[in-house]
Design a protein around this motif. Structure first.
Motif, PDB file in Angstrom:
ATOM      1  N   PRO A 182       0.810  -1.229   0.000  1.00  0.00           N
ATOM      2  CA  PRO A 182       0.000   0.000   0.000  1.00  0.00           C
ATOM      3  C   PRO A 182       0.840   1.275   0.000  1.00  0.00           C
ATOM      4  O   PRO A 182       0.458   2.278  -0.602  1.00  0.00           O
ATOM      5  N   GLU A 183       2.005   1.222   0.646  1.00  0.00           N
ATOM      6  CA  GLU A 183       2.830   2.432   0.723  1.00  0.00           C
ATOM      7  C   GLU A 183       3.309   2.822  -0.681  1.00  0.00           C
ATOM      8  O   GLU A 183       3.203   3.993  -1.100  1.00  0.00           O
ATOM      9  N   LYS A 184       3.808   1.830  -1.421  1.00  0.00           N
ATOM     10  CA  LYS A 184       4.270   2.123  -2.776  1.00  0.00           C
ATOM     11  C   LYS A 184       3.119   2.548  -3.681  1.00  0.00           C
ATOM     12  O   LYS A 184       3.272   3.441  -4.520  1.00  0.00           O
ATOM     13  N   CYS A 185       1.981   1.890  -3.525  1.00  0.00           N
ATOM     14  CA  CYS A 185       0.840   2.226  -4.371  1.00  0.00           C
ATOM     15  C   CYS A 185       0.390   3.661  -4.120  1.00  0.00           C
ATOM     16  O   CYS A 185       0.029   4.378  -5.063  1.00  0.00           O
ATOM     17  N   ALA A 186       0.442   4.067  -2.865  1.00  0.00           N
ATOM     18  CA  ALA A 186       0.072   5.454  -2.554  1.00  0.00           C
ATOM     19  C   ALA A 186       1.047   6.410  -3.235  1.00  0.00           C
ATOM     20  O   ALA A 186       0.652   7.460  -3.764  1.00  0.00           O
ATOM     21  N   ARG A 187       2.317   6.034  -3.217  1.00  0.00           N
ATOM     22  CA  ARG A 187       3.314   6.879  -3.862  1.00  0.00           C
ATOM     23  C   ARG A 187       3.033   7.049  -5.365  1.00  0.00           C
ATOM     24  O   ARG A 187       3.221   8.115  -5.940  1.00  0.00           O
ATOM     25  N   LEU A 188       2.569   5.964  -5.990  1.00  0.00           N
ATOM     26  CA  LEU A 188       2.299   6.029  -7.431  1.00  0.00           C
ATOM     27  C   LEU A 188       1.291   7.114  -7.761  1.00  0.00           C
ATOM     28  O   LEU A 188       1.500   7.911  -8.679  1.00  0.00           O
ATOM     29  N   THR A 189       0.192   7.127  -7.035  1.00  0.00           N
ATOM     30  CA  THR A 189      -0.863   8.091  -7.374  1.00  0.00           C
ATOM     31  C   THR A 189      -0.561   9.472  -6.800  1.00  0.00           C
ATOM     32  O   THR A 189      -0.826  10.482  -7.447  1.00  0.00           O
ATOM     33  N   THR A 196      -4.182   5.333 -11.391  1.00  0.00           N
ATOM     34  CA  THR A 196      -4.552   4.378 -10.361  1.00  0.00           C
ATOM     35  C   THR A 196      -3.426   3.366 -10.177  1.00  0.00           C
ATOM     36  O   THR A 196      -2.551   3.242 -11.031  1.00  0.00           O
ATOM     37  N   ALA A 197      -3.445   2.692  -9.043  1.00  0.00           N
ATOM     38  CA  ALA A 197      -2.368   1.755  -8.716  1.00  0.00           C
ATOM     39  C   ALA A 197      -2.959   0.417  -8.315  1.00  0.00           C
ATOM     40  O   ALA A 197      -4.047   0.346  -7.735  1.00  0.00           O
ATOM     41  N   ILE A 198      -2.235  -0.646  -8.630  1.00  0.00           N
ATOM     42  CA  ILE A 198      -2.645  -2.004  -8.271  1.00  0.00           C
ATOM     43  C   ILE A 198      -1.563  -2.601  -7.382  1.00  0.00           C
ATOM     44  O   ILE A 198      -0.384  -2.609  -7.747  1.00  0.00           O
ATOM     45  N   ASP A 199      -1.966  -3.099  -6.222  1.00  0.00           N
ATOM     46  CA  ASP A 199      -1.022  -3.765  -5.317  1.00  0.00           C
ATOM     47  C   ASP A 199      -0.978  -5.249  -5.679  1.00  0.00           C
ATOM     48  O   ASP A 199      -1.977  -5.949  -5.575  1.00  0.00           O
ATOM     49  N   TYR A 200       0.181  -5.721  -6.137  1.00  0.00           N
ATOM     50  CA  TYR A 200       0.239  -7.135  -6.571  1.00  0.00           C
ATOM     51  C   TYR A 200       0.343  -8.088  -5.389  1.00  0.00           C
ATOM     52  O   TYR A 200       0.131  -9.291  -5.544  1.00  0.00           O
ATOM     53  N   LYS A 201       0.657  -7.578  -4.219  1.00  0.00           N
ATOM     54  CA  LYS A 201       0.921  -8.499  -3.094  1.00  0.00           C
ATOM     55  C   LYS A 201      -0.355  -9.254  -2.710  1.00  0.00           C
ATOM     56  O   LYS A 201      -1.435  -8.687  -2.618  1.00  0.00           O
ATOM     57  N   GLY A 202      -0.193 -10.536  -2.513  1.00  0.00           N
ATOM     58  CA  GLY A 202      -1.323 -11.384  -2.109  1.00  0.00           C
ATOM     59  C   GLY A 202      -2.250 -11.747  -3.248  1.00  0.00           C
ATOM     60  O   GLY A 202      -3.297 -12.355  -3.017  1.00  0.00           O
ATOM     61  N   LYS A 203      -1.912 -11.361  -4.470  1.00  0.00           N
ATOM     62  CA  LYS A 203      -2.789 -11.665  -5.605  1.00  0.00           C
ATOM     63  C   LYS A 203      -2.168 -12.764  -6.467  1.00  0.00           C
ATOM     64  O   LYS A 203      -0.998 -12.687  -6.832  1.00  0.00           O
ATOM     65  N   ASP A 204      -2.986 -13.766  -6.810  1.00  0.00           N
ATOM     66  CA  ASP A 204      -2.531 -14.758  -7.785  1.00  0.00           C
ATOM     67  C   ASP A 204      -2.819 -14.233  -9.194  1.00  0.00           C
ATOM     68  O   ASP A 204      -3.307 -13.104  -9.361  1.00  0.00           O
TER      69      ASP A 204
END
Lengths: 336, 336
Positions: A182-189, A196-204
C-alpha cells in the motif's frame, strides 16, 4: 596513496546472491600508465542488470570475471591523471566498479560531466542517466504511446517505472501502475501522478488479471514491463488489439528459475507485440533525451526519487534492496 | 431433402480432445429463409485454431456453442438458393461447419469461388486459402525477411511452415526447418527446399539450442513460430540482434497446460521482438497474395501438400492428426 576498498565478485551466485558471493577487500591504489586517470568514486548506480553480469553466460555485457570488483556505473572526481582531457578535480561518469578508486582510460567509457547542469550530481545516475533515458527512449520509441491510450507500468514504483508513469501522463495517456504494498501504491498516485495503482501483493494470476481489467476498463494499449512472471501473464490477458509491450526487465526472474510466460497466445489473438529494449541503443541521442527531460523536470512535470545508501561496506545490502523492493526510487550507493 | 450429418461439439475438451467430446448426428436439412442458400459441403479445412474455438473463452472468434456443429472453413456447391447472387451449382467457400449441408447468407462470410482458376478446388483451402495467405502475409509482412538472412521455421513440415520455408528461399534467405522425425525432415530438404532440417524428437532444450546453433552458424534473424514450448525457447537463445519472431501458433500448448516461455529475456539482450499474426487481418489483400502465390506455383517455385482424409465419420481422427503430427501437408476432410 590511500588504500582502495573494492567489492569483489568471488563466486557466481546460484539464484539469489548471498553475502558469501562477494568480498570487500583493500588493495593499494594502482599506478597509472600513460593515457590513464584515477577516479575517486563518489556514487555508484545499483541496477538489476548487474545481476546478469554476475552469471557465467553474461548477457549484453561480458560476465564480471571472478575476483574482479562488481561492475557498476559510477560518478566521481579525477584524482590524478596521465590522460589528456581529464584533469584532476574534474567530475566524470562511466562504467567502472564498486570500489573507492577506478582507473579510467581516455577514449573509454568514462566521460566528463558538469554538476552545475543538474540539481544534484546524483541526477546523472537517475533522471539524466540510464534510468531516465531508459524510460524516455524505451517508452516513447519502443512503446509509441498515443494520446488517450491506457499504459500499464509494472515495477511502477521502481526507478524506471516511476518515470514512465509520469511520461505517460505527459503524453495524455491513462497511467496504471503495479507495485508491491500500500505504501508504494500510494506513492504512485500521490507522487508520480498515476491514475490508479494495483497492489500485486497477495494476488494470484487470476486476481491480478481481474484487478488490471478493473483498473483499465478500456483495455491495455501499452505495457511497460519490468517484472515478468504472473504479472506479465496477467497483463497479456488484458491487451487491446495491436497493443505493444516494451520489455525492459524481468526482475522477478533474475534470481530464480523462470516460471515461464504462459499467455503468449494472447499476442496472436490481439496481434500484439513484445519488443525488448536496451538503453545502450540510444546513447547517441542521450543529449536530446536529457534536454527534454530537463525541461519537463524544470516545469515540475517529472520528479524522480533517489534512494541513497551510504558506504561500500553496505554494497551487498543495498544491491539486494532491488530484489526485495525495499528501495524508494533509484538505488544509489554513496561511496565517498 | 436428404439428411444432414453434423459433427457436433457436445462437451468442451479438457486438454486433449477425446472422441466423447463430439457426436455425429443426423438431422433434417433445414428449410431456407429468404436471403439464404443451402451449401452441399465437399471439403472442410481442419486447422489447429479450431481447438481454441472449442474452449469456453474462445479466442479471436466466439466459442463454438455446445450442441452446434464444429466450425470450419468449407468449400462446396450451392444446392438450392433463395439468395441473389448464389445460384444452384455455384462453387462457394466460407466459414461453415463440419456437416453435409450448411446454410449460407448473402452478404455473409461465404463467397463464390472459381475452380477453373486453380489446379484443384481444394487448393482454395491450402495455397490460395488461409494457409497460403498466413504464410504469405505472416512471413513477408510481419517477419520482413531480408536477402541473406537466416530464417528458422518451426512446425516446418506443417501446412503453413512448409510454405514459409519455400518463401524464405524465394526471398534469398537461408531456410532452416524444425520438424519431428527423419521422414518429415527429409521432406523439408528434398521437397520444400529448406537448406537444412532439425529433428526435434528426442532432444531436450539444451540439445535443441545446440542443434539450432549448428544449423544457423550466422545466428537466426527470423523465427516463424508455430510450436512454442522448448522449441521456441531454444530458438530465442539463437537470435541475432534485432531479430523478429512472427508468432503464428503455439500448437505444443493447445491441449496442455503451457510450460511457459522462459527465455524471453533474450528479447532484451537482442532487442528483438515477438509479434502475433492472424491471417484475418489481411483478408482485403488476399487477391494480391493469391496472385503472387499463383505465379510462384506456376513457375514451380512453390509446392503444397494436401492431406485429404475422407468422410465426416472420420472428422475426429483427422482433426487429431494435427496434434499428433501425422498429417503430411494441409489437413483437409472430404465430406462428399
Amino acid at each position: 596513496m590511500p588504500d582502495n576498498r573494492r567489492f569483489l565478485l568471488q563466486r557466481r551466485p546460484d539464484g539469489e546472491p548471498v553475502r558469501e558471493d562477494f568480498e570487500l577487500v583493500s588493495e593499494p591504489t594502482p599506478d597509472l600508465a600513460q593515457g590513464q586517470f584515477l577516479i575517486r568514486n563518489h556514487y555508484a548506480s545499483l541496477d538489476p542488470a548487474m545481476r546478469g553480469w554476475m552469471d557465467a553466460g553474461g548477457n549484453y555485457m561480458p560476465p564480471i570475471p571472478l575476483g574482479d570488483p562488481v561492475r557498476a556505473t559510477t560518478i566521481g572526481v579525477v584524482e590524478e591523471s596521465r590522460a589528456e582531457g581529464f584533469e584532476a578535480g574534474m567530475w566524470v561518469m562511466g562504467l567502472n566498479a564498486l570500489e573507492d578508486y577506478s582507473v579510467g582510460v581516455a577514449g573509454g567509457f568514462t566521460q566528463p560531466i558538469d554538476p552545475s547542469m543538474v540539481p544534484e550530481v546524483t541526477n546523472y545516475l537517475s533522471l539524466f542517466g540510464a534510468v531516465g533515458m531508459t524510460a524516455y527512449f524505451g517508452f516513447l520509441e519502443v512503446c509509441a504511446p498515443k494520446e488517450g491510450e491506457t499504459v500499464l507500468v509494472t515495477g511502477a514504483a521502481g526507478a524506471v517505472g516511476s518515470v514512465v508513469g509520469q511520461l505517460a501522463r505527459i503524453k495524455g495517456c491513462r497511467a496504471v501502475g503495479i507495485a508491491g504494498g500500500p505504501e508504494k501504491c500510494a506513492r504512485l498516485t500521490e507522487k508520480y501522478g498515476f491514475d490508479t495503482a494495483i497492489d500485486y501483493k497477495g494476488k494470484d494470476e487470476a486476481a491480478l488479471t481481474k484487478a488490471i481489467a478493473e483498473a483499465c476498463p478500456d483495455g491495455v494499449d501499452v505495457i511497460f514491463e519490468n517484472v515478468g512472471g504472473i504479472i506479465l501473464d496477467a497483463g497479456l490477458m488484458n491487451l487491446n488489439l495491436h497493443a505493444r509491450v516494451g520489455l525492459c526487465g524481468l526482475i522477478s526472474e533474475y534470481n530464480t528459475e523462470p516460471r515461464g510466460i504462459r499467455n503468449l497466445w494472447q499476442l496472436i489473438v490481439k496481434r500484439a507485440q513484445i519488443r525488448g529494449l536496451l538503453v545502450a541503443d540510444y546513447v547517441e541521442r542521450f543529449g536530446e533525451g536529457a534536454a527534454q527531460m530537463g525541461e519537463w523536470a524544470a516545469a515540475g512535470k517529472i520528479t524522480i526519487d533517489e534512494h541513497v545508501d551510504e558506504g561500500l561496506e553496505n554494497a551487498f545490502d543495498s544491491f539486494m534492496r532491488l530484489f526485495a523492493g525495499s528501495n524508494q526510487g533509484k538505488m544509489i550507493l554513496k561511496i565517498a
